[in-house]
Design an enzyme around this catalytic site. Structure first.
Site, PDB file in Angstrom:
ATOM      1  N   ASN A 160       0.839  -1.204   0.000  1.00 45.53           N
ATOM      2  CA  ASN A 160       0.000   0.000   0.000  1.00 45.53           C
ATOM      3  C   ASN A 160       0.872   1.251   0.000  1.00 45.53           C
ATOM      4  O   ASN A 160       1.694   1.450   0.903  1.00 45.53           O
ATOM      5  CB  ASN A 160      -0.908  -0.028   1.243  1.00 45.53           C
ATOM      6  CG  ASN A 160      -1.970   1.056   1.213  1.00 45.53           C
ATOM      7  OD1 ASN A 160      -1.814   2.083   0.563  1.00 45.53           O
ATOM      8  ND2 ASN A 160      -3.052   0.834   1.926  1.00 45.53           N
ATOM      9  N   HIS A 267     -11.431  10.429  -2.555  1.00 45.41           N
ATOM     10  CA  HIS A 267     -11.428   9.337  -3.527  1.00 45.41           C
ATOM     11  C   HIS A 267     -12.454   9.586  -4.633  1.00 45.41           C
ATOM     12  O   HIS A 267     -13.036   8.655  -5.172  1.00 45.41           O
ATOM     13  CB  HIS A 267     -11.691   7.984  -2.849  1.00 45.41           C
ATOM     14  CG  HIS A 267     -10.614   7.581  -1.899  1.00 45.41           C
ATOM     15  ND1 HIS A 267     -10.711   6.490  -1.074  1.00 45.41           N
ATOM     16  CD2 HIS A 267      -9.394   8.132  -1.636  1.00 45.41           C
ATOM     17  CE1 HIS A 267      -9.613   6.383  -0.343  1.00 45.41           C
ATOM     18  NE2 HIS A 267      -8.803   7.374  -0.680  1.00 45.41           N
ATOM     19  N   TYR A 276     -11.607  11.057   6.442  1.00 47.39           N
ATOM     20  CA  TYR A 276     -10.547  11.876   5.858  1.00 47.39           C
ATOM     21  C   TYR A 276     -10.718  13.352   6.247  1.00 47.39           C
ATOM     22  O   TYR A 276      -9.728  14.069   6.412  1.00 47.39           O
ATOM     23  CB  TYR A 276     -10.539  11.732   4.340  1.00 47.39           C
ATOM     24  CG  TYR A 276      -9.931  10.441   3.850  1.00 47.39           C
ATOM     25  CD1 TYR A 276      -8.561  10.310   3.700  1.00 47.39           C
ATOM     26  CD2 TYR A 276     -10.726   9.339   3.544  1.00 47.39           C
ATOM     27  CE1 TYR A 276      -7.990   9.126   3.255  1.00 47.39           C
ATOM     28  CE2 TYR A 276     -10.174   8.143   3.102  1.00 47.39           C
ATOM     29  CZ  TYR A 276      -8.806   8.042   2.957  1.00 47.39           C
ATOM     30  OH  TYR A 276      -8.255   6.861   2.522  1.00 47.39           O
ATOM     31  N   ARG A 334     -14.091  -0.112  11.324  1.00 46.50           N
ATOM     32  CA  ARG A 334     -12.925  -0.132  12.214  1.00 46.50           C
ATOM     33  C   ARG A 334     -13.387  -0.119  13.676  1.00 46.50           C
ATOM     34  O   ARG A 334     -14.010   0.829  14.139  1.00 46.50           O
ATOM     35  CB  ARG A 334     -12.024   1.068  11.942  1.00 46.50           C
ATOM     36  CG  ARG A 334     -11.448   1.064  10.541  1.00 46.50           C
ATOM     37  CD  ARG A 334     -10.740   2.363  10.219  1.00 46.50           C
ATOM     38  NE  ARG A 334     -10.286   2.383   8.823  1.00 46.50           N
ATOM     39  CZ  ARG A 334      -9.880   3.481   8.197  1.00 46.50           C
ATOM     40  NH1 ARG A 334      -9.867   4.647   8.835  1.00 46.50           N
ATOM     41  NH2 ARG A 334      -9.498   3.418   6.938  1.00 46.50           N
ATOM     42  N   ASP A 542     -41.867  17.227  13.546  1.00 44.75           N
ATOM     43  CA  ASP A 542     -41.801  16.049  14.396  1.00 44.75           C
ATOM     44  C   ASP A 542     -42.087  14.777  13.620  1.00 44.75           C
ATOM     45  O   ASP A 542     -42.442  13.761  14.205  1.00 44.75           O
ATOM     46  CB  ASP A 542     -42.776  16.175  15.570  1.00 44.75           C
ATOM     47  CG  ASP A 542     -44.216  16.366  15.123  1.00 44.75           C
ATOM     48  OD1 ASP A 542     -44.447  16.533  13.912  1.00 44.75           O
ATOM     49  OD2 ASP A 542     -45.113  16.349  15.985  1.00 44.75           O
TER      50      ASP A 542
END
Length: 891
Positions: A160, A267, A276, A334, A542
């Site tokens: 990567n 991206h 990000y 994550r 509402d």
């Protein structure tokens, strides 16, 4: 990514506000810097930021706990610390036995992460390892080994790119700062050469030079280059990093970056405010701090946009301290950064920015932050785990009695550039996550977000006092084929690395009025499925009214719309009431319930009740279930520990191979069972239209009509000649009209209202008033407006105003059509009795991508119900999915 260190940014005030442009940098500046050793001053400033300096109270239990945490990561009684497990042998082949790969680039970054922990323990006053000489030698030895074997100017990237160009150098730069005085000139030169090899220019991707870095990636690299320049005493490097920020500060109209409507995209196709965007704000605060009042201070005039980002791009998306997951992309998978921890990760940089803000803005930010922190009850101790400076900053704000917490945000905001909408009211926040040709419905990269297929297909997020609804393992355990708000058939999306899916439709977005109410819509097209349809949400005070129409599929799969899929308490027994009947609270319960008029789900905490109203009654499928999964199921790097959560779902079944199916329901946040029943008997809304041409709702109490015109059409007293999202509000003799182009492809929208206007009170410059009597007609310039809402307000007369009749034209294909065909079209014209005059123009509405090769054809004089065949052709795109499209037009 959290921050380590000490920061004071109040000195930024005059820098940000008074200097109109970048300061020129010349030889005199270099000389001044070198004479006063400004590089040393900046390096020490950054070291103090990283280590906490020496001016803090070591007896503060939170600070003491933080320092002990660093120590424990380095060495502990269990022998599991970085220093404990480090291979210190003379002929070692690795530093740590679990980081030996020469093909997995993550091991490069991870080696430096551990060395940084060791360096911080060595350099931080208060640490039991402070100035430990044996530790120092092992750190330096480790740095030398990494330079010789893993990360140097002669290495080529593998794996990567991020680890080589951001992860490793971001960490190495900090190690260089805290260990600077213990390193030789040759070592500093070597390590900076390695950084220069992989981050020579913050504006470019090193392993792909033609790719321009944007957003958070550019900000990361700018910070790396600036600190590297400070360490290496290179004015050129510092200036290069600083100047790279100019592109970040500018608003964009496509691709990556911040948009004026509050959207942030990374991206190219993914909404990323909550991931990000956080990294960008975090490191922006770093850059502003380190360069403040220096020779290289940041003075770009667009720096003022940063404060707009705070209120436009972050404030609406943070609910009681939680960053809304729909803006976090693959980061939802994550385990270590769930919604409240992500919220805290951006709240701290926002608070730091307030130190440099104009006084009125600073007060507003601090009031907002104080409310977020006070209302976020998910942390036992909000400052636990923060670095020393962040702790002190938070504590000052919370103890300052002059700062009044803001209270709940009341706002409706359309993030048109990223296909998301937020509706905020006291007691709840409601998010709508969509996708289009412009925005992906999910992103799958590096094994992260394996099951995000439907998260952008109309998923709705209801936030209330159940603050952990989307935390505590929601994403590994929720049924990812049955997310709330979505209409699906269970088709699985594609999984391959660096993958995203774009909906093939463009009509996605909405309009808003007064910044308080909105009409939202999405034409959807599922991946690996023939299922299509049109979905709308109308957000009032509402209630949120959800409509679906034109739901059609042909894959022999059952389609359903998920009204709700709510995580329950540990016992899973939250009460569900349907038409006054209390349903079973046992896990495993399921039932198909007919003629449902209303339902109510009891919240697990006060302020978390939810009501549901089904106009005209519906058949609703209910399910109460326990679901088990692991973070590894959705993220290759996640834990495989099994988690179980309980859920209750409500769904509307459209059957197998639905043909033009529809639905309607109303979400009633925070209403009790009794209030929900009362609303069902005396609702404030009327569904004016729910077809594949127009979906519209009237809110009687507020005097509002929201209408999504998928095609040219007419509803109530509103007529649109093009696809549009429209809202109209009538208050006494005032009428406000709001219009947007959710397709973001049109140049002009023409609307007519069956009202007589006596005066134009206010209007946007983009709106042209064609006439106000005998009915109102306006033309709206929507070219390049990126889905923005355009607004005009009229004074109206009490009586009169009626729309004239128009010819309604159906275009019938002469024969079955195929991809790439050019076919003649036959016009079946009918109207309400008026003769069609010669020369009238036809405004066609054709399916996405189709073209009439002679647009707006003139027609001859026709009497009612006469038929005329135009000498025109339809041009049908090669990738058209079906041959049963309906085409219509208005004359």
């Amino acid at each position: 990514m959290r921050r380590l260190g000490f920061k004071m940014v109040s000195i930024l005030v005059t820098v940000l506000l008074l200097v109109p442009m970048f300061t020129a940098f010349d030889g005199k500046d270099v000389a001044a810097a070198e004479t006063t050793d400004e590089y040393t001053m900046l390096r020490e400033k950054w070291k103090g930021y990283l280590t906490g300096g020496s001016g803090f109270d070591r007896n503060d239990p939170d600070i003491s706990s933080f320092v002990k945490g660093i120590d424990a990561r380095v060495t502990n009684e269990e022998g599991t610390g970085a220093w404990d497990t480090m291979d210190r042998s003379e002929n070692r082949k690795y530093l740590w036995s679990d980081l030996t790969s020469t093909t997995d680039s993550a091991d490069v970054s991870n080696n430096y992460y551990r060395l940084k922990d060791m360096a911080l323990a060595y350099s931080s006053e208060g640490s039991k390892l402070y100035q430990n000489q044996v530790l120092k030698q092992d750190i330096i030895s480790g740095l030398d080994w990494m330079y010789a074997n893993r990360y140097n100017e002669k290495k080529s990237e593998y794996g990567n790119w991020w680890n080589w160009e951001i992860g490793a150098p971001m960490t190495l730069k900090d190690i260089l700062v805290v260990m600077y005085e213990d390193l030789s000139a040759d070592q500093i030169d070597n390590y900076t050469k390695a950084i220069d090899r992989f981050v020579p220019d913050p504006t470019k991707r090193t392993n792909y030079p033609s790719l321009r870095e944007t957003g958070a990636n550019r900000m990361d690299k700018a910070l790396i280059v600036i600190i590297r320049g400070i360490v290496g005493k290179s004015s050129e490097r510092i200036s290069t990093g600083r100047d790279a920020l100019s592109q970040v500060f500018e608003y964009v109209t496509d691709g990556d970056g911040f948009y004026k409507d509050g959207s942030f995209v990374q991206h190219n196709y993914v909404p990323y405010n909550g991931s990000y965007g956080i990294v960008l704000m975090d490191h922006l605060a770093d850059v502003l701090y380190i360069l403040a009042e220096s020779t290289w201070k940041v003075t770009d005039p667009n720096l003022q946009n940063v404060y707009n980002w705070v209120f436009d791009s972050f404030e609406p998306l943070i609910y009681k301290g939680a960053m809304m997951d729909m803006t976090r992309g693959r980061a939802i998978s994550r385990e270590g950064t769930q919604d409240h921890s992500a919220g805290r990760s951006v709240i701290i940089p926002i608070l730091q920015l307030s130190e440099a803000a104009p006084p009125d803005v600073a007060v507003k930010i601090k009031s907002m932050v104080k409310y977020w922190i006070e209302s976020d009850k998910t942390f036992d101790n909000y400052v636990a785990g923060l670095n020393i400076n962040d702790m002190l900053l938070v504590k000052r704000v919370m103890k300052d009695s002059s700062i009044t917490p803001r209270g709940e945000l009341v706002k409706h905001q359309v993030f048109a550039a990223m296909d998301q909408v937020v509706h905020r009211r006291p007691g709840f926040g409601f998010g709508m996550s969509m996708s289009s040709k412009r925005i992906a419905n999910f992103e799958y990269i590096n094994g992260e977000n394996k099951k995000g297929w439907y998260t952008g297909d109309g998923m709705t997020y209801l936030y209330n006092n159940d603050l952990t609804q989307f935390s505590d393992g929601f994403w590994p355990t929720v049924d990812m084929f049955r997310l709330p708000g979505t209409t699906t058939d269970g088709s699985q999306g594609t999984l391959k690395n660096d993958y995203y899916y774009l909906n093939s439709k463009t009509w996605v977005g909405g309009s808003s009025i007064d910044g308080l109410y909105g009409a939202t819509g999405m034409e959807f097209d599922l991946e690996n499925s023939s299922l299509t349809g049109k979905k709308s949400w109308f957000s009032f005070d509402d209630e949120i009214v959800a409509l679906g129409a034109g739901i059609t599929g042909s894959d022999d799969k059952k389609a359903e719309t998920i009204v709700e899929n709510r995580k329950l308490n540990d016992s899973g027994n939250s009460a569900l009431t349907v038409n006054r009947e209390t349903k079973s609270n046992q896990l495993g319960w399921s039932e198909t319930m007919e003629k449902v008029n209303w339902a109510h789900l009891k919240g697990d905490v006060q302020g978390a009740d939810i009501g549901y109203y089904f106009p005209g009654t519906s058949t609703v499928s209910g399910l109460r279930e326990a679901r088990t999964g692991s973070w590894k199921d959705i993220n290759i790097g996640g834990s495989d520990k099994q988690i179980t959560n309980n859920y209750i779902s409500l769904a509307l079944d459209h059957g197998v191979n639905p043909n033009n199916a529809s639905y309607s329901y109303v979400v009633l946040p925070n209403k009790s069972s009794g209030e929900t029943e009362q609303y069902s008997q005396h609702s404030d809304i009327d569904i004016v239209s729910n077809t594949s041409d127009v979906q519209a709702v009237k809110e009687k109490k507020l005097g509002l009509i929201g209408a999504n015109f998928w095609n040219p059409g007419e509803v109530d007293f509103i007529r649109s000649y093009q696809p549009a999202s429209v809202m109209v509000k009538e208050t006494g003799d005032e009428l406000t009209l709001s219009i947007s182009d959710p397709t973001q492809t049109q140049d002009q929208i023409t609307l007519e209202l069956g009202k007589i206007g006596s005066k134009v009170m206010t209007k946007d410059d983009s709106i042209k008033v064609v006439q106000t009597s005998p009915y109102i007609k306006v033309e709206v310039d929507v070219a390049k407006s990126l889905g923005k809402t355009h607004t005009i307000t009229f004074k109206t007369t009490a009586n009169g105003g009626k729309l004239p009749s128009v010819a309604k034209i159906d275009v019938v294909m002469k024969d079955k059509v195929y991809r790439g065909d050019q076919v003649p079209v036959k016009m079946n014209i009918s109207n309400s009795g008026k003769r069609v005059l010669p020369g009238g123009e036809l405004a066609f509405n054709v399916p996405e991508g189709w073209v009439i090769d002679s647009a707006n054809l003139n027609v001859p004089a026709l009497h009612p119900n006469e038929t005329y065949t135009l000498d025109a052709k339809l041009i049908i795109p090669e990738d058209v999915k079906y041959d049963n499209y309906k085409i219509n037009a208005i004359l």
